[in-house]
Motif scaffolding. Sequence first.
Motif, PDB file in Angstrom:
ATOM      1  N   TRP A 108       1.130   4.498  -2.886  1.00  0.00           N
ATOM      2  CA  TRP A 108       0.902   5.585  -2.445  1.00  0.00           C
ATOM      3  C   TRP A 108       2.001   6.416  -2.821  1.00  0.00           C
ATOM      4  O   TRP A 108       1.843   7.812  -3.747  1.00  0.00           O
ATOM      5  CB  TRP A 108       0.613   6.208  -0.613  1.00  0.00           C
ATOM      6  CG  TRP A 108       0.857   6.939  -0.563  1.00  0.00           C
ATOM      7  CD1 TRP A 108       1.774   7.563   0.043  1.00  0.00           C
ATOM      8  CD2 TRP A 108      -0.165   8.329  -0.463  1.00  0.00           C
ATOM      9  NE1 TRP A 108       1.802   9.496   1.108  1.00  0.00           N
ATOM     10  CE2 TRP A 108       0.653   9.318  -0.051  1.00  0.00           C
ATOM     11  CE3 TRP A 108      -0.811   8.136  -1.537  1.00  0.00           C
ATOM     12  CZ2 TRP A 108      -0.062  10.862  -0.468  1.00  0.00           C
ATOM     13  CZ3 TRP A 108      -1.262   9.898  -1.894  1.00  0.00           C
ATOM     14  CH2 TRP A 108      -0.958  10.610  -0.984  1.00  0.00           C
ATOM     15  N   ARG A 119       1.536   9.826  -5.069  1.00  0.00           N
ATOM     16  CA  ARG A 119       1.453  11.127  -5.122  1.00  0.00           C
ATOM     17  C   ARG A 119       2.308  11.718  -5.722  1.00  0.00           C
ATOM     18  O   ARG A 119       2.422  13.450  -6.399  1.00  0.00           O
ATOM     19  CB  ARG A 119       2.079  10.755  -3.574  1.00  0.00           C
ATOM     20  CG  ARG A 119       2.316  12.512  -3.035  1.00  0.00           C
ATOM     21  CD  ARG A 119       3.368  12.231  -1.484  1.00  0.00           C
ATOM     22  NE  ARG A 119       3.721  13.116  -1.051  1.00  0.00           N
ATOM     23  CZ  ARG A 119       5.150  14.108  -0.947  1.00  0.00           C
ATOM     24  NH1 ARG A 119       5.674  12.944  -1.642  1.00  0.00           N
ATOM     25  NH2 ARG A 119       5.256  15.246  -0.656  1.00  0.00           N
ATOM     26  N   CYS A 132       0.779  -1.237   0.264  1.00  0.00           N
ATOM     27  CA  CYS A 132       0.504  -0.464  -0.490  1.00  0.00           C
ATOM     28  C   CYS A 132       1.661   1.077  -0.159  1.00  0.00           C
ATOM     29  O   CYS A 132       0.850   1.947  -0.792  1.00  0.00           O
ATOM     30  CB  CYS A 132      -0.714  -0.025   1.123  1.00  0.00           C
ATOM     31  SG  CYS A 132      -2.559  -1.364   1.380  1.00  0.00           S
ATOM     32  N   ASN A 133       1.931   1.119   0.867  1.00  0.00           N
ATOM     33  CA  ASN A 133       2.650   2.233   0.608  1.00  0.00           C
ATOM     34  C   ASN A 133       3.094   2.874  -1.110  1.00  0.00           C
ATOM     35  O   ASN A 133       3.971   3.745  -0.972  1.00  0.00           O
ATOM     36  CB  ASN A 133       3.855   2.088   1.655  1.00  0.00           C
ATOM     37  CG  ASN A 133       4.709   3.680   2.039  1.00  0.00           C
ATOM     38  OD1 ASN A 133       3.717   4.460   2.545  1.00  0.00           O
ATOM     39  ND2 ASN A 133       5.864   3.101   1.858  1.00  0.00           N
TER      40      ASN A 133
END
Length: 316
Positions: free
Chosen positions: A38, A42, A34-35
């Motif tokens: 992101w 971003r 998930c990181n």
Amino acid sequence: MSPIKCQFGYPPVLFLEQEAEVEVPVAENLIQHCNQKWIRARGILLASTQKAETKVNQERRKGPTLQPGQQVWLSTHDLPLRMESRNCLDKNHFKLSVKAKLSTDLRSNSIFQTTRTSNSRPVHCREVKKCFNYDLICENSGYEVRHYNSSTWIATNVTSFFMEFASYEGFTKLFQYIQGKNEEGKKINMAAPVLLKIPESERIMEMKNYTVHFLLPEAYQENPPTPTDPDVYFIEFPKMYVFVKSFGGSLLTWNSKFYSSRLKAELNKADQSFISDYYYGTGYNRPKTLFDQHNEVWYVAEGTPECSTLVPELTA
């Protein structure tokens, strides 16, 4: 049943030694996945923001040069200031004007002259490079008074029961012209606004004659290429004063009729002289634009209009 089992179909792994038993990744691997998602998302958002900022900065124009002690008018009429108050009018934005006394040499014919740059580009004209520039003569809480110079347009007539059908058919014919359907095969850049001449009528369900107009860019004002479609023709607009009321959303039958009726009532109340047989609906956005649209209705003034007040009203 745990939320993880509802979402992924297996119970959560509490200890590392259980991973081999249930043959699923541990929670830490899911968090890392998930990181990474992101971080990529971003990066895309930051790049998009930078691209938008660069585009806006390219369209900024240098402000006027002012001298110490010079008196000017300031207005936030063109800024869509969003407020939380339910008492704000005109879809959460308001106009604010600062009063300043003008010297005698800045007044002419009893018409209040604003300090906006002469023949300036409309701030709401953001999607094309060429726009129909104007002089803002004055404004109040209900409408603006503008002056336009003479101009050449390409136009076509459409007869229909519905304004939306007429607008689409006329737009298509004129768009084909600027895309090369002319004797020279030239492609012409789109300009704004698109003008729709709407006849005044109290009836809704009746055949009406509409005229759709495209503004020709400055390079083609004198000698535009001849259209090959016999229904497309050129029209000359003389210098003119117009009364303008702005609104958002799409240009449709109901809202153009609503705002034109309001504008007409305000003009009659102010004892203004204008052509009442028809009005213009104007659009500044591409057909695919869904948000932050800017539309207007115009009545052409007869003679030189008188502003109802020298001090625009403060509305909030």
